[in-house]
Scaffold this active site. Sequence first.
Site, PDB file in Angstrom:
ATOM      1  N   SER A 124      -5.192   2.884   0.004  1.00  0.00           N
ATOM      2  CA  SER A 124      -5.251   2.147   1.270  1.00  0.00           C
ATOM      3  C   SER A 124      -6.082   2.893   2.300  1.00  0.00           C
ATOM      4  O   SER A 124      -6.111   4.127   2.300  1.00  0.00           O
ATOM      5  CB  SER A 124      -3.826   1.972   1.810  1.00  0.00           C
ATOM      6  OG  SER A 124      -3.849   1.545   3.173  1.00  0.00           O
ATOM      7  N   TYR A 148       4.409   5.838   4.099  1.00  0.00           N
ATOM      8  CA  TYR A 148       3.673   4.970   3.161  1.00  0.00           C
ATOM      9  C   TYR A 148       2.265   5.529   2.958  1.00  0.00           C
ATOM     10  O   TYR A 148       1.827   5.733   1.813  1.00  0.00           O
ATOM     11  CB  TYR A 148       3.593   3.530   3.699  1.00  0.00           C
ATOM     12  CG  TYR A 148       2.490   2.732   3.047  1.00  0.00           C
ATOM     13  CD1 TYR A 148       1.280   2.521   3.699  1.00  0.00           C
ATOM     14  CD2 TYR A 148       2.642   2.239   1.752  1.00  0.00           C
ATOM     15  CE1 TYR A 148       0.254   1.830   3.089  1.00  0.00           C
ATOM     16  CE2 TYR A 148       1.618   1.549   1.137  1.00  0.00           C
ATOM     17  CZ  TYR A 148       0.421   1.347   1.812  1.00  0.00           C
ATOM     18  OH  TYR A 148      -0.592   0.669   1.199  1.00  0.00           O
ATOM     19  N   LYS A 152       0.269   7.291  -0.503  1.00  0.00           N
ATOM     20  CA  LYS A 152      -1.025   6.903  -1.066  1.00  0.00           C
ATOM     21  C   LYS A 152      -1.948   8.127  -1.163  1.00  0.00           C
ATOM     22  O   LYS A 152      -2.614   8.342  -2.174  1.00  0.00           O
ATOM     23  CB  LYS A 152      -1.675   5.808  -0.217  1.00  0.00           C
ATOM     24  CG  LYS A 152      -0.980   4.466  -0.284  1.00  0.00           C
ATOM     25  CD  LYS A 152      -0.930   3.922  -1.713  1.00  0.00           C
ATOM     26  CE  LYS A 152      -0.308   2.549  -1.795  1.00  0.00           C
ATOM     27  NZ  LYS A 152      -0.234   2.036  -3.182  1.00  0.00           N
TER      28      LYS A 152
END
Length: 334
Positions: A124, A148, A152
């Site tokens: 992302s 989050y 990643k």
Amino acid sequence: MNILVTGGAGFIGSHTCISLLESGYSVIVADNFCNSESKILEKVMEITGKRVITYEIDVTNEEQVNSIFKNHQLEAVIHFAGYKAVGESVNKPLDYYYNNILSTLVIARACQMYSVNKIVFSSSATVYGDQNSPFVEDMNLLPTTNPYGETKAMSERILMDMCVSDSRFSVALLRYFNPVGAHSSGLIGEEPRGIPNNLMPYITKVAKGELENLNIFGDNYSTVDGTGVRDYIHVMDLAKGHVAALQNKKNGAHVYNLGTGYGTSVLEMVKAFEEVNNINIPYKIVDKRSGDIGVCYADVTKASRELNWEAQQNIRDMCRDAWRYEKYRSSVKV
Ligand code: WQD
């Protein structure tokens, strides 16, 4: 050629399954349906006329994952499965680190054990952190504002280190910008469970009359109209980017931005949606959302050069397709 797609029933995963099937690949999906439904895969089969083999498993479960590798001759893995709500990750960091990191480790170890040497990983743009756009793949990554994003970045490093230790591997780390829209059939699309996180599901809720107005988070960013600017990419362009990455056999781990290279403000998105779908979207300007950055868009020259891939669809296509799906989903009479 069999491709294992973890999280293949999700928004981006299901659209990627369509592109894979249309490109002649056989698709095997592993999904625990925690943020999706198995009926989505029935729609994928309806749209393509092709079969998808599905395993309802948790991708953090090494035994269950290994049994798929044992029973199928896999060409590659596209790893989508993971939790992806930025705000939720701040409240549930341990769930996010456990689920997202362990699933990457389980997949990587299975690929090593069964010599499946091609991995495409769903990363992302969040990993860039709060710095100036356009984002370029070799930029230094700043700490993100949320677990989050950290999962990643950590997963990228795990896969990069695996490639350093084992030259057999070809890994594509795909950094998505803002996926929007739906397959042109209108049969599948973005279907967030509970309260949406992203802009377009809110816009379509207002369009359906489920919400009185859209809340626009801040209008004093240094942008064309003060509202936040993002690089929105049609989910089918994103899906095709995965197929392009799959077909690139370059050894080692390589990062690619999957975006359009253009920034669109919130107000510009609202205006496009209203014009394309002839629907008024009332809105209110409210306070900025914590953790938001003002401007985020991609430099996309590397994916164009190395993957021979570029996004084809524009903001109006995204608005048209997103709304078509919503009309199908809520069986709103046209
Ligand atoms: C877009 C713009 C908001 C909702 C997130 C994740 C990112 C990635 C994509 C996973 C911003 C504004 C939004 C609303 C608004 N997901 N907005 N009112 O935050 O850019 O990125 O989704 O990889 O990791 O962080 O997307 O759609 O939430 O916001 O004004 O009700 O719309 O401020 O400018 P974001 P978004």
